[in-house]
Design an enzyme around this catalytic site. Structure first.
Site, PDB file in Angstrom:
ATOM      1  CB  SER A  83       5.111  -5.995   8.335  1.00 27.80           C
ATOM      2  OG  SER A  83       4.428  -4.783   8.180  1.00 27.80           O
ATOM      3  NE  ARG A 114      -3.204   0.050   3.095  1.00 32.00           N
ATOM      4  CZ  ARG A 114      -4.506  -0.202   2.927  1.00 32.00           C
ATOM      5  NH1 ARG A 114      -5.267   0.670   2.311  1.00 32.00           N
ATOM      6  NH2 ARG A 114      -5.022  -1.320   3.390  1.00 32.00           N
ATOM      7  CG  ASP A 116       3.204  -5.211  10.800  1.00 28.25           C
ATOM      8  OD1 ASP A 116       4.117  -5.413  11.608  1.00 28.25           O
ATOM      9  OD2 ASP A 116       2.527  -6.133  10.290  1.00 28.25           O
TER      10      ASP A 116
END
Length: 919
Positions: A603, A539, A657
């Protein structure tokens, strides 16, 4: 020739005239389809009243639960005894079910008389007689020394609270033995057997003859889910959804319901279709006002009904020239078997003449035609009424399954259905007309209800054995309070080891400093770019933060996929792909020339030397890009941007994350100092005291530590809760021996654990009839989203079967229940050990701060936590139990970790500006 034609014409006219005369006289016994559909609706209403707890006590159709939850699946085997008591003949069978090449059944049986004086005597005498007959049979079979499982077909209305219990509600079929109504017939039979003392029997099931019929036919056709008997009496049973049976606890699966439809109409709901002849039958019966539907249909009354009609017609001069005989006026002289003989296609009229002659009558050809037509009207009415009630059941089955078109099998038995020449065809034809959306196969029970009792017992025997094996398989997933306490204690040890310089290198929980030393204070503002890489989706997000009175956040983002070949290609290819996505997004937003501050949510386990410096420790979540581990991912991103050379960004922070999630929630709730993600992976971060973080210089303040707790147990410290299925999943993973805790708690692996268990159970013949589909053999095919769907409280087992069919698994209702149970134990364990880990973290924070009671908020994200129907509640409960001095609030992150990266960047920019101002 002309004379013969005239004679034939005259005979046809005569016959037609007689038929019309009878039709007019018995007009009330003929039904249109509209009337039959109305009766269908009435029965459906009574059926639903019998199922509902509030209306069952006053319902005429009692809808008795049988506790038969499964039909044969083809895997039954063993040696069984079946008793069949339901009329003047008492039958005992020995049924051997074996598996050599295919499932076969061998049966030996003997019929014993039940004399009238025993049927009408005391209950003690009746059951002594049954026990005596059973002893004689076992003696002849030379099995008196064996304690074989016994199924008892007891063909009278009984209420049950378990399979091996039957409390007689009322006698029917001329039985009147005293002291039995209201008693458990299994206990009475066991008492009689024990009194003899010369053999033992294990009575595992008591079933109605209708249930026995369904089970007998279910052995030959596994689509069979309805049983109907039209004989001396009449009744039906069918497989109802447990969620609709108010009288029995539980919503899972199905159970056979014994409708006891013979009493339909006992409340007066059929008065408009009952005739004067029906009322005469009822008044002359041993149970006036009861079993009114049965008295319209069954073989016990059909012959007598015809006799009453013939007597009344003769009295009116419509038959036998008004003459009657003593035999015709005697109750019971005209039997249902006579009706069947008279309705035979060719010899019917000659049979009528002979039967009437035996009754002392001298019938004319006209009389024989009339009597044949009376028989036809009476038997056709019976078939019509039976078809209407059966159609209501078939419609219910179709609606229960939410099908446009139902394909099912109805097991049939009973002398009327078997021996009447036209009855079966008429019944089938009317059913197909009334419910065209139900395609029904009618299967005649070849071995009677006795074999059915043995099959119920065989199924019960199989289910007990299966239950034991399934319980043993799933037992390692059931964790005690002590197990969870041990997990919490060991997690606490590993947290401490990860923080200390001396033990950090060997700790399974790495406790990586994030260099995030503060949470938002509300003064942050500006435009920031956030990247979020942590799975197959990547994203890019523009975040606009407003402060002051307009304090708010606006976001614009775009999602890009990362193909598998790039996830597992080279590091250069991966970061070039990321930069290409950023370039596309900046073009899309028209911001190519702006040098925006960027926060990078990465992450994966990173060792950070600063807020904008992060070296990848190891890939997880299916990533395998080469030349990345040990490298600074910020440098790799900067290099890729240079290679592309069409935009520039200020990379301010690289964050995990989990840290991003904590910051997102901290913006909403300043009390949020823990971040938790339970999605594809599993991880926690929290604000640790700087004095405890020995791997970073400085003693003052706090810093967010990324625990990377997914590696907990990589040093074998949680082997005591790992199962063989966890080891199989680990062996098939990309990072064998690593991230063991994550492999027990995260979405990437739970579905795979379930798949391994299902394969194991199927190989052992406990699921899917022992057939493993090719799709089930495929690693990763059972996605964790299926667990969330299957465990949904609102999902019927039919929908569970639909999910399994997507995986090529043709599951029965029982299979679906087992799959749901497997999903439940796997997800429950995941939630519990996740809760145990969280309890260790919250207790550590409380002790760090020297508090008696800690109030803290955990920011949470991740698809497993968000979408699974029970995970969050189980986890919360576990934390509460294991950390009673911590009041933990869980706050769901609505905007993901990307927003958190922007906030970390905004906080870092604010702090950087403050430092520059202070210089």
């Amino acid at each position: 020739m002309i004379a013969a034609q005239l004679l034939a014409y005259y005979f046809t006219e005569l016959k037609d005239d007689q038929v019309k005369k009878i039709d007019k006289y018995l007009y009330a016994m003929r039904f249109s389809d509209e009337m039959l559909l109305d009766i269908l609706c009435r029965f459906r209403k009574d059926l639903e009243s019998g199922l509902a707890r509030d209306t069952n006590p006053t319902a005429t159709v009692k809808m008795l639960p049988t506790f038969v939850r499964s039909i044969p699946d083809g895997s039954e085997k063993g040696d069984f005894i079946a008793l069949d008591l339901g009329g003047s003949n008492f039958r005992i069978l020995r049924v051997k079910v074996s598996h050599e090449k295919k499932q076969t059944v061998q049966m030996e049986s003997q019929i014993y008389d039940t004399p009238e004086d025993i049927m009408h005597g005391s209950g003690t005498r009746l059951f002594d007689h049954v026990a005596e007959c059973l002893g004689d049979f076992m003696e002849k079979q030379k099995i008196k020394d064996k304690k074989l499982p016994v199924g008892f077909t007891f063909s009278f209305p009984c209420s049950q609270t378990k399979l091996d219990e039957g409390i007689l509600l009322t006698w029917t079929k001329r039985f009147k033995a005293s002291g039995v109504e209201g008693m458990d017939v299994v206990k009475l039979l066991n008492k009689a057997i024990k009194k003899r003392g010369d053999y033992e029997a294990d009575i595992m099931a008591v079933v109605n003859d209708t249930v026995g019929t369904m089970m007998t036919c279910g052995f030959d056709d596994q689509r069979c889910e309805v049983g109907v008997i039209i004989g001396t009496g009449t009744n039906a049973c069918y497989m109802e959804e447990m969620r609709h049976i108010d009288l029995v606890e539980g919503d899972e699966g199905r159970m056979c319901i014994n409708t006891e439809w013979g009493s339909f109409g006992d409340d007066g709901s059929l008065e408009d279709i009952r005739t004067e002849f029906d009322r005469d039958i009822d008044l002359g019966s041993i149970n006036p006002g009861k079993q009114l539907f049965e008295k319209l249909i069954s073989g016990m009354y059909m012959g007598e009904l015809v006799r009453i009609i013939l007597v009344k017609m003769a009295k009116k001069g419509l038959l036998f020239q008004g003459r009657m005989s003593d035999a015709l006026c005697t109750k019971g002289k005209f039997q249902t078997k006579h009706v069947a003989e008279i309705e035979k296609y060719k010899e019917g009229l000659s049979n009528a003449k002979a039967i009437l002659a035996d009754l002392g009558l001298s019938p004319s050809e006209d009389d024989c035609i009339a009597v044949q037509h009376v028989c036809t009207i009476v038997s056709f009415r019976s078939a019509n009424l039976c078809a209407a009630a059966l159609s209501a059941i078939l419609n219910r089955l179709r609606e229960n399954k939410k099908l446009k078109c139902l394909r099912t099998t109805v097991g049939m038995d009973g002398t009327v259905y078997r021996t009447h020449p036209q009855y079966a065809k008429r019944l089938h034809k009317v059913v197909r007309r009334l419910v065209p959306d139900c395609h029904v196969r009618f299967l005649l029970s070849e071995s009677g209800s006795g074999k059915g009792a043995a099959m119920v017992t065989a199924v019960a025997y199989r289910l007990v054995s299966q239950r034991k094996q399934i319980d043993e398989t799933l037992a390692p997933f059931i964790l005690s309070r002590q197990h969870l306490q041990d997990v919490k204690d060991k997690m606490r040890v590993e947290l401490e080891r990860g923080l200390k310089k001396d033990t950090h290198h060997s700790a399974s929980v790495k406790m990586l400093p994030s260099y995030v030393c503060g949470t938002p204070d509300g003064t942050e503002r500006g435009k920031f770019l956030a990247l979020d890489l942590g799975g197959t989706n990547f994203r890019v997000r523009l975040v606009k933060i407003y402060s002051g009175l307009r304090k708010s956040i606006r976001m614009y983002d775009k999602i890009y996929t990362i193909p598998l070949e790039i996830m597992q290609g080279t590091g250069e290819e991966l970061f070039d792909h990321i930069v290409q996505c950023i370039s596309d997004f900046l073009d899309y937003m028209g911001m190519k020339n702006a040098r925006l501050p960027l926060g990078f949510t990465f992450s994966f386990p990173c060792r950070q030397a600063g807020i904008d410096k992060g070296s990848l420790v190891s890939w997880t979540k299916g990533f395998k890009a080469t030349d990345c581990e040990g490298q600074d991912v910020v440098d790799m991103l900067r290099e890729a941007m240079k290679r592309r050379n069409d935009f520039d960004l200020d990379i301010v922070a690289v964050v995990n994350d989990t840290v991003g999630t904590m910051m997102t929630c901290a913006y909403e709730d300043p009390n949020c100092e823990i971040g938790l993600i339970v999605g594809t992976g599993s991880n926690v971060c929290y604000m640790e005291e700087m004095r405890n973080i020995e791997t970073v210089e400085g003693e003052d303040g706090r810093m967010c530590v990324n625990t990377e707790w997914g590696g907990f147990g990589d040093n074998d410290c949680i082997e005591f809760i790992r199962t063989k299925f966890d080891r199989e999943v680990d062996e098939g993973s990309l990072n064998q021996g690593k991230q063991r805790y994550e492999k027990m708690t995260s979405g990437m692996y739970l579905g795979e654990i379930v798949r391994q268990i299902l394969i194991d159970l199927t190989k052992r013949g406990l699921l899917f009839r022992g057939q493993i589909s090719e799709r089930l053999r495929t690693t990763g095919i059972f996605e964790t989203k299926f667990l969330s769907q299957i465990e949904s409280d609102h999902l019927a087992l039919l929908q569970v079967r639909g999910i399994l069919q997507q995986l090529g698994l043709d599951s029965t209702c029982d299979d679906s229940i087992i799959v749901k149970e497997v999903c439940g134990v796997v997800s429950r364990r995941a939630a519990q050990i996740c809760g145990a880990g969280m309890a260790a973290v919250t207790d550590k924070i409380r002790e760090n701060r020297g508090l008696e009671q800690l109030d803290i908020t955990v920011g949470v994200d991740g698809t497993l936590y968000k979408l699974h129907p029970h995970f969050s509640l189980i986890m919360h409960q576990t934390v509460k139990e294991l950390a009673p001095k911590c009041n933990v609030n869980f706050l769901l992150s609505e905007d993901g970790s990307g927003k958190g990266a922007a906030l970390i960047t905004a906080v870092a920019c604010r702090l950087r500006e403050q430092e520059q101002q202070n210089k």
